[in-house]
Enzyme design. Sequence first.
Site, PDB file in Angstrom:
ATOM      1  N   THR A  19     -44.509  22.467   6.281  1.00  0.00           N
ATOM      2  CA  THR A  19     -45.372  21.317   6.569  1.00  0.00           C
ATOM      3  C   THR A  19     -46.843  21.645   6.338  1.00  0.00           C
ATOM      4  O   THR A  19     -47.541  20.945   5.600  1.00  0.00           O
ATOM      5  CB  THR A  19     -45.157  20.882   8.038  1.00  0.00           C
ATOM      6  OG1 THR A  19     -43.763  20.686   8.235  1.00  0.00           O
ATOM      7  CG2 THR A  19     -45.891  19.605   8.355  1.00  0.00           C
ATOM      8  N   VAL A  20     -47.327  22.725   6.955  1.00  0.00           N
ATOM      9  CA  VAL A  20     -48.759  23.022   6.866  1.00  0.00           C
ATOM     10  C   VAL A  20     -49.116  23.569   5.476  1.00  0.00           C
ATOM     11  O   VAL A  20     -50.101  23.154   4.863  1.00  0.00           O
ATOM     12  CB  VAL A  20     -49.199  24.006   7.985  1.00  0.00           C
ATOM     13  CG1 VAL A  20     -50.687  24.307   7.873  1.00  0.00           C
ATOM     14  CG2 VAL A  20     -48.890  23.415   9.360  1.00  0.00           C
ATOM     15  N   LYS A  63     -50.570  30.627  15.681  1.00  0.00           N
ATOM     16  CA  LYS A  63     -51.111  31.015  17.001  1.00  0.00           C
ATOM     17  C   LYS A  63     -50.401  32.228  17.588  1.00  0.00           C
ATOM     18  O   LYS A  63     -51.027  33.038  18.266  1.00  0.00           O
ATOM     19  CB  LYS A  63     -51.044  29.844  17.983  1.00  0.00           C
ATOM     20  CG  LYS A  63     -49.643  29.401  18.294  1.00  0.00           C
ATOM     21  CD  LYS A  63     -49.624  28.095  19.028  1.00  0.00           C
ATOM     22  CE  LYS A  63     -48.400  27.288  18.727  1.00  0.00           C
ATOM     23  NZ  LYS A  63     -48.135  26.763  17.487  1.00  0.00           N
ATOM     24  N   GLU A 123     -58.845  28.928  12.341  1.00  0.00           N
ATOM     25  CA  GLU A 123     -59.251  27.657  12.952  1.00  0.00           C
ATOM     26  C   GLU A 123     -58.055  26.802  13.356  1.00  0.00           C
ATOM     27  O   GLU A 123     -58.068  26.127  14.400  1.00  0.00           O
ATOM     28  CB  GLU A 123     -60.149  26.885  11.978  1.00  0.00           C
ATOM     29  CG  GLU A 123     -60.675  25.576  12.501  1.00  0.00           C
ATOM     30  CD  GLU A 123     -61.474  25.733  13.770  1.00  0.00           C
ATOM     31  OE1 GLU A 123     -62.540  26.356  13.730  1.00  0.00           O
ATOM     32  OE2 GLU A 123     -61.036  25.245  14.837  1.00  0.00           O
ATOM     33  N   ILE A 137     -58.440  19.928  15.225  1.00  0.00           N
ATOM     34  CA  ILE A 137     -59.689  19.882  16.018  1.00  0.00           C
ATOM     35  C   ILE A 137     -60.510  21.144  15.750  1.00  0.00           C
ATOM     36  O   ILE A 137     -60.004  22.249  15.925  1.00  0.00           O
ATOM     37  CB  ILE A 137     -59.391  19.815  17.539  1.00  0.00           C
ATOM     38  CG1 ILE A 137     -58.486  18.642  17.864  1.00  0.00           C
ATOM     39  CG2 ILE A 137     -60.679  19.764  18.342  1.00  0.00           C
ATOM     40  CD1 ILE A 137     -57.995  18.633  19.309  1.00  0.00           C
ATOM     41  N   LYS A 153     -52.404  29.423  23.068  1.00  0.00           N
ATOM     42  CA  LYS A 153     -53.656  28.793  22.640  1.00  0.00           C
ATOM     43  C   LYS A 153     -54.788  29.105  23.623  1.00  0.00           C
ATOM     44  O   LYS A 153     -55.904  29.434  23.205  1.00  0.00           O
ATOM     45  CB  LYS A 153     -53.448  27.282  22.500  1.00  0.00           C
ATOM     46  CG  LYS A 153     -52.532  26.934  21.310  1.00  0.00           C
ATOM     47  CD  LYS A 153     -52.121  25.473  21.345  1.00  0.00           C
ATOM     48  CE  LYS A 153     -51.290  25.077  20.130  1.00  0.00           C
ATOM     49  NZ  LYS A 153     -50.661  23.765  20.281  1.00  0.00           N
TER      50      LYS A 153
HETATM   51  N1  HSE Z   1     -45.750  21.973  19.087  1.00  0.00           N
HETATM   52  C1  HSE Z   1     -47.162  21.883  19.090  1.00  0.00           C
HETATM   53  C2  HSE Z   1     -47.600  20.645  19.875  1.00  0.00           C
HETATM   54  C3  HSE Z   1     -47.697  21.818  17.681  1.00  0.00           C
HETATM   55  O1  HSE Z   1     -46.742  19.852  20.285  1.00  0.00           O
HETATM   56  O2  HSE Z   1     -48.777  20.479  20.130  1.00  0.00           O
HETATM   57  C4  HSE Z   1     -48.864  22.649  17.334  1.00  0.00           C
HETATM   58  O3  HSE Z   1     -49.003  23.855  17.990  1.00  0.00           O
END
Ligand code: HSE
Length: 399
Positions: free
Chosen positions: A11-12, A100, A124, A131, A200
């Site tokens: 995806t990314v 992450k 980032e 964000i 995070k």
């Molecule tokens: N699974 C994560 C979320 C996606 O729901 O925010 C990005 O880390």
Amino acid sequence: MINVSVLGYGTVGSGVVEILRENADLIAKRAGEPIQVRSVLDLRDFPGDPVQDIIVHDFEQVRSDEKIDIVVETMGGVHPAYEFVKAALESGKSVCTSNKALVAEYGPELLQTAQEKNVNFLFEASVGGGIPIIRPLKISLAPDEILEISGILNGTTNYILTEMTQNGSDFDSVLKDAQEKGYAEKDPTADVEGYDACRKIAILTSLAYGKQLDFEEIYTEGITKITDRDIAYAKKLGAKVKIFGSSKKTGDRVSAMVAPKLIFPSHPLYSVDGVFNAILVKGNMVGDVMFYGQGAGKLATASAVVSDIIDEAKHVNVNMKTLWDAEKLSLTPLDEVVSKFFVRIKGGKEAAEKAFGAITPVDAGYPDEFAFVTEAVTEGAFAEAAQSLEVINRIRIDG
Ligand code: HSE
């Protein structure tokens, strides 16, 4: 011309390729020169896709390609992402990543390698998806001492809690619905148990204080115990339940936690609903600043990755030092952290008062239980007082 290799065409990774193609002209102007995707590493082939002719299956083809300046890691998982990123940095290539788990575990080591090789390691997209938060924390807020970070850092859990609040639904049915709509993973454990938010807040706190906060050290509580009754009580209090990743500096000490909290309309993050994420940072000079946006999703996350590619393209042979040492950041012991609690018990007012002294009862129309709010207490004192009670659930109160 800057040449990029993308590791992982999921995806990314595919979003990164799309943005570099769609916005090629403006990216070239902003980076100072064109940026070209030279190879894409994936186990699969992609016949018919624009990258079909540049797919490679062996990382060695990336590592040994001297024309590649920047490696983009969008594979996810810690291994072999760590080995690939380390080898790319050691070969003198800059790296950016959305991963992450990799950054939380190996951030200081990979930053050190990048510094030794005079290249860059940027991440980032690892927190808050699209964000901008890592670069603001490292650069825009560099003059400030960071006093507090409070983040709604996970879209899946924010979506579930929002649906429970708006529709009065229970956790299991909202989760099932979210999975059917593709908002929640088939295995939602990392999101609903708070592990994703934990990594995070570990990254943000480490950057704020320049030392390594191991994510295993952070008390982490998910949302699986939040019921429709908790939500009904929250409404009665004029509050919402949100899961926060937070850290706070008090004197010389830093505390950190991932947990559901009750927040009131005056809280800056009160109206952050649905899949959105937001992060509130308090600096000792700037005051409160807030960052809001899509914490996940293909193009939002890829946009953050491409911002790192552009930054790295502008800093060839210049290491942008990031203060994040391997030295451990020690946390205030959980027992000493102070909160007010909302508590539901089997039993009545006398038992609650005997255990906690002054309390404020909350009635949401459930005669088979008693609910109340405590005064501010330490976690240790709360646990001790709660021992004499049959606690159904308790939620910390922010503010
Ligand atoms: N699974 C994560 C979320 C996606 O729901 O925010 C990005 O880390």
